[in-house]
Write a protein that holds these residues in place. Structure first.
Motif, PDB file in Angstrom:
ATOM      1  N   GLY A  71     -61.069 -14.306 -67.098  1.00  0.00           N
ATOM      2  CA  GLY A  71     -62.581 -15.045 -67.483  1.00  0.00           C
ATOM      3  C   GLY A  71     -62.390 -16.282 -67.332  1.00  0.00           C
ATOM      4  N   LEU A  72     -61.412 -16.824 -66.528  1.00  0.00           N
ATOM      5  CA  LEU A  72     -61.577 -18.479 -66.305  1.00  0.00           C
ATOM      6  C   LEU A  72     -62.590 -18.729 -65.602  1.00  0.00           C
ATOM      7  CD1 LEU A  72     -57.853 -18.939 -64.920  1.00  0.00           C
ATOM      8  CD2 LEU A  72     -58.849 -19.768 -66.977  1.00  0.00           C
ATOM      9  N   SER A  73     -63.395 -19.926 -65.955  1.00  0.00           N
ATOM     10  CA  SER A  73     -64.541 -20.626 -65.067  1.00  0.00           C
ATOM     11  C   SER A  73     -64.149 -22.108 -64.712  1.00  0.00           C
ATOM     12  CB  SER A  73     -65.680 -20.743 -66.092  1.00  0.00           C
ATOM     13  OG  SER A  73     -65.374 -21.449 -67.387  1.00  0.00           O
ATOM     14  N   VAL A  74     -63.030 -22.532 -65.259  1.00  0.00           N
ATOM     15  CA  VAL A  74     -62.365 -23.862 -64.942  1.00  0.00           C
ATOM     16  C   VAL A  74     -61.152 -23.861 -64.598  1.00  0.00           C
ATOM     17  CG1 VAL A  74     -62.489 -26.278 -65.496  1.00  0.00           C
ATOM     18  CG2 VAL A  74     -64.365 -24.952 -66.082  1.00  0.00           C
ATOM     19  N   ILE A  75     -60.463 -24.703 -63.505  1.00  0.00           N
ATOM     20  CA  ILE A  75     -59.134 -25.015 -63.285  1.00  0.00           C
ATOM     21  C   ILE A  75     -59.128 -26.406 -63.401  1.00  0.00           C
ATOM     22  CG2 ILE A  75     -57.322 -25.162 -61.512  1.00  0.00           C
ATOM     23  CD1 ILE A  75     -58.306 -22.336 -60.499  1.00  0.00           C
ATOM     24  N   CYS A  76     -58.070 -26.849 -64.355  1.00  0.00           N
ATOM     25  CA  CYS A  76     -58.011 -28.267 -64.777  1.00  0.00           C
ATOM     26  C   CYS A  76     -57.522 -29.119 -63.716  1.00  0.00           C
ATOM     27  CB  CYS A  76     -57.225 -28.205 -66.073  1.00  0.00           C
ATOM     28  SG  CYS A  76     -55.508 -27.785 -65.938  1.00  0.00           S
ATOM     29  N   GLU A  77     -57.780 -30.496 -64.000  1.00  0.00           N
ATOM     30  CA  GLU A  77     -57.388 -31.530 -63.073  1.00  0.00           C
ATOM     31  C   GLU A  77     -55.681 -31.460 -62.865  1.00  0.00           C
ATOM     32  OE1 GLU A  77     -58.103 -34.147 -60.027  1.00  0.00           O
ATOM     33  OE2 GLU A  77     -59.701 -33.302 -61.241  1.00  0.00           O
ATOM     34  N   ASP A  78     -55.098 -31.085 -64.151  1.00  0.00           N
ATOM     35  CA  ASP A  78     -53.690 -31.213 -64.051  1.00  0.00           C
ATOM     36  C   ASP A  78     -52.829 -30.195 -63.143  1.00  0.00           C
ATOM     37  OD1 ASP A  78     -53.462 -33.095 -66.639  1.00  0.00           O
ATOM     38  OD2 ASP A  78     -54.737 -31.706 -67.534  1.00  0.00           O
ATOM     39  N   ILE A  79     -53.719 -29.226 -62.598  1.00  0.00           N
ATOM     40  CA  ILE A  79     -52.979 -28.393 -61.802  1.00  0.00           C
ATOM     41  C   ILE A  79     -52.409 -29.014 -60.546  1.00  0.00           C
ATOM     42  CG2 ILE A  79     -54.889 -27.721 -60.672  1.00  0.00           C
ATOM     43  CD1 ILE A  79     -53.694 -24.836 -60.370  1.00  0.00           C
ATOM     44  N   THR A  80     -53.197 -30.176 -60.179  1.00  0.00           N
ATOM     45  CA  THR A  80     -52.445 -31.211 -59.042  1.00  0.00           C
ATOM     46  C   THR A  80     -51.231 -31.550 -59.348  1.00  0.00           C
ATOM     47  OG1 THR A  80     -53.939 -32.870 -59.858  1.00  0.00           O
ATOM     48  CG2 THR A  80     -55.143 -31.352 -58.255  1.00  0.00           C
ATOM     49  N   ARG A  81     -50.712 -31.912 -60.550  1.00  0.00           N
ATOM     50  CA  ARG A  81     -49.473 -32.717 -60.878  1.00  0.00           C
ATOM     51  C   ARG A  81     -48.378 -31.367 -60.439  1.00  0.00           C
ATOM     52  NH1 ARG A  81     -50.383 -34.588 -67.031  1.00  0.00           N
ATOM     53  NH2 ARG A  81     -48.137 -35.283 -66.565  1.00  0.00           N
ATOM     54  N   LEU A  82     -48.659 -30.121 -60.191  1.00  0.00           N
ATOM     55  CA  LEU A  82     -47.821 -29.403 -59.898  1.00  0.00           C
ATOM     56  C   LEU A  82     -47.416 -29.270 -58.387  1.00  0.00           C
ATOM     57  CD1 LEU A  82     -49.208 -26.018 -61.631  1.00  0.00           C
ATOM     58  CD2 LEU A  82     -47.111 -27.582 -62.461  1.00  0.00           C
ATOM     59  N   THR A  83     -46.615 -30.095 -58.104  1.00  0.00           N
ATOM     60  CA  THR A  83     -46.293 -30.632 -56.841  1.00  0.00           C
ATOM     61  C   THR A  83     -45.423 -29.630 -55.907  1.00  0.00           C
ATOM     62  OG1 THR A  83     -44.366 -31.968 -57.533  1.00  0.00           O
ATOM     63  CG2 THR A  83     -46.752 -33.071 -57.336  1.00  0.00           C
ATOM     64  N   LYS A  84     -44.817 -28.807 -56.721  1.00  0.00           N
ATOM     65  CA  LYS A  84     -44.033 -27.521 -56.012  1.00  0.00           C
ATOM     66  C   LYS A  84     -44.664 -26.232 -55.864  1.00  0.00           C
ATOM     67  CE  LYS A  84     -39.701 -29.875 -57.318  1.00  0.00           C
ATOM     68  NZ  LYS A  84     -38.327 -29.568 -57.663  1.00  0.00           N
ATOM     69  N   LEU A  85     -45.943 -26.280 -56.459  1.00  0.00           N
ATOM     70  CA  LEU A  85     -46.720 -24.812 -56.615  1.00  0.00           C
ATOM     71  C   LEU A  85     -46.986 -24.359 -55.057  1.00  0.00           C
ATOM     72  CD1 LEU A  85     -47.917 -22.713 -58.511  1.00  0.00           C
ATOM     73  CD2 LEU A  85     -49.981 -24.004 -58.213  1.00  0.00           C
ATOM     74  N   ARG A  86     -46.401 -23.284 -54.601  1.00  0.00           N
ATOM     75  CA  ARG A  86     -46.553 -22.613 -53.377  1.00  0.00           C
ATOM     76  C   ARG A  86     -47.863 -21.406 -53.457  1.00  0.00           C
ATOM     77  NH1 ARG A  86     -44.579 -26.486 -52.577  1.00  0.00           N
ATOM     78  NH2 ARG A  86     -42.340 -26.953 -51.624  1.00  0.00           N
ATOM     79  N   THR A  87     -47.723 -20.570 -54.582  1.00  0.00           N
ATOM     80  CA  THR A  87     -48.628 -19.524 -54.590  1.00  0.00           C
ATOM     81  C   THR A  87     -49.588 -19.523 -56.083  1.00  0.00           C
ATOM     82  OG1 THR A  87     -46.959 -18.014 -53.543  1.00  0.00           O
ATOM     83  CG2 THR A  87     -48.606 -16.947 -54.908  1.00  0.00           C
ATOM     84  N   LEU A  88     -50.800 -19.447 -55.649  1.00  0.00           N
ATOM     85  CA  LEU A  88     -51.807 -19.235 -56.893  1.00  0.00           C
ATOM     86  C   LEU A  88     -52.580 -18.112 -56.883  1.00  0.00           C
ATOM     87  CD1 LEU A  88     -53.045 -20.527 -59.368  1.00  0.00           C
ATOM     88  CD2 LEU A  88     -54.584 -22.022 -57.592  1.00  0.00           C
TER      89      LEU A  88
END
Length: 353
Positions: A71-88
């Motif tokens: 039921g997510l309506s927002v993805i936080c700005e902090d996700i951009t700090r995951l510099t190794k994230l390949r799959t979401l």
């Protein structure tokens, strides 16, 4: 938290499974710094998280994140700090084009799945994901595909089924590695002939749209193995569209020059007429030596695939005289060349019903 640790060990090192725990916030008090550092795969699906918590950035080496069914309506700005994230993976939430941080496009994502959300248009941030290989936005509310889709030059799979899309932009043909294109369950009425430039395309799903014909250029998709067309109002008998505007005097003169091989040079006429003559298109009827410029007859014909299916393709003839009356054997001379040139192995599966 012992339960979380046990689940993680059951999946092997680097995996932390916190799914189906009825969480409405993400508390990491009992997760050791070592576990945060070592976690590469994090599962948070089937909880009650209204937004992606900023604490997720504490998993500094995270490569895979599943936050589906929350039921997510927002993805936080902090996700951009995951510099190794390949799959979401964020399927079946309440996300829209306004739910994403401005710098979302800076992530090194290769796989992005946001199917089953509420997107009405493709966010501009997505078009900056230069490493993206797989994009899934099925079951949203998309009404169009932006021309800028060709920015995603690494894309191999594009899934946009179950939306409200009415047309396919020609720019889609500029994706050199696209192998799987799913546009089923939309409102698409035609396929642009430019798609013939998708040299890597292996599977094209167009079922449950509003297609009545396909461009004849689709025969050039040499690697295509599966074409799904069921649920379209494709013609079921041989049809000729005789809508025809008589050629202008300019076109008649141009046709005469080209078809009779009248010699000419730049000294004989202005540049704009030379350019016009260069635009001549040869009539595809093998028994016709004619050409056309602007005036032509739209003509739907059937081409056999695999000796089983007859596929309606659009082509253009120079005049009504190049068509033949409908008969019990609905094939004109203009068809024979294409039908004989399509070997059975070219399309492994054509799904019409």
């Amino acid at each position: 938290m012992e339960q979380h640790e046990a689940t993680a060990h059951a999946h092997g090192d680097g995996v932390l499974d916190m799914s189906r725990l009825d969480l409405n916030c993400l508390s990491l008090v009992n997760v050791s710094d070592e576990r945060k550092r070592d976690t590469k795969h994090l599962y948070l699906s089937f909880n009650r998280l209204p937004s992606l918590p900023g604490s997720v950035c504490m998993f500094s080496n995270l490569e895979f994140l599943d936050i589906s069914n929350n039921g997510l309506s927002v993805i936080c700005e902090d996700i951009t700090r995951l510099t190794k994230l390949r799959t979401l993976i964020a399927k079946n939430n309440r996300l829209t084009e306004f739910s994403l941080p401005k710098e979302f496009g800076s992530l090194p994502l290769e796989v992005l799945n946001l199917s089953g959300n509420r997107f009405e248009e493709l966010p501009a941030q997505f078009l900056k994901l230069q490493r993206l290989q797989s994009l899934s936005l099925g079951g949203n509310r998309l009404q169009s595909i932006p021309a800028e889709i060709d920015n995603l030059t690494s894309l191999e799979l594009l899934y946009l089924g179950g939306n409200l899309i009415t047309s396919i932009p020609p720019e889609l043909a500029n994706l050199p590695y696209l192998s799987y294109l799913v546009l089923c369950d939309n409102r698409i009425q035609s396929v642009p002939p430019q798609l013939t430039r998708l040299y890597s395309l292996r599977s094209l799903s167009l079922h449950n749209n509003l297609l009545t014909y396909l461009p004849r250029e689709i025969l050039s998709l040499v690697h295509l193995q599966e074409l799904s067309l069921r649920g379209n109002p494709l013609v079921v008998r041989f049809i000729k569209d005789m809508t025809y505007d008589p050629p202008s005097l300019l076109e008649l003169a141009g046709r005469t020059i080209k078809s009779r091989n009248v010699p000419y040079s730049p000294r004989d006429m202005p540049f704009h007429l030379l350019h016009y003559l260069d635009l001549a298109s040869k009539c595809p009827n093998p028994k016709c030596a004619g050409v056309y410029f602007d005036s032509c007859v739209r003509h739907i014909k059937f081409v056999d695939f695999c000796g089983k299916y007859r596929l309606p393709l659009m082509h253009y003839l120079c005049s009504p005289e190049c068509t033949s009356p409908c008969s019990s054997n609905p094939q004109s001379d203009a068809e024979s060349e294409d039908e004989m040139s399509v070997p059975a192995h070219r399309l492994q599966r054509v799904l019409l019903g």
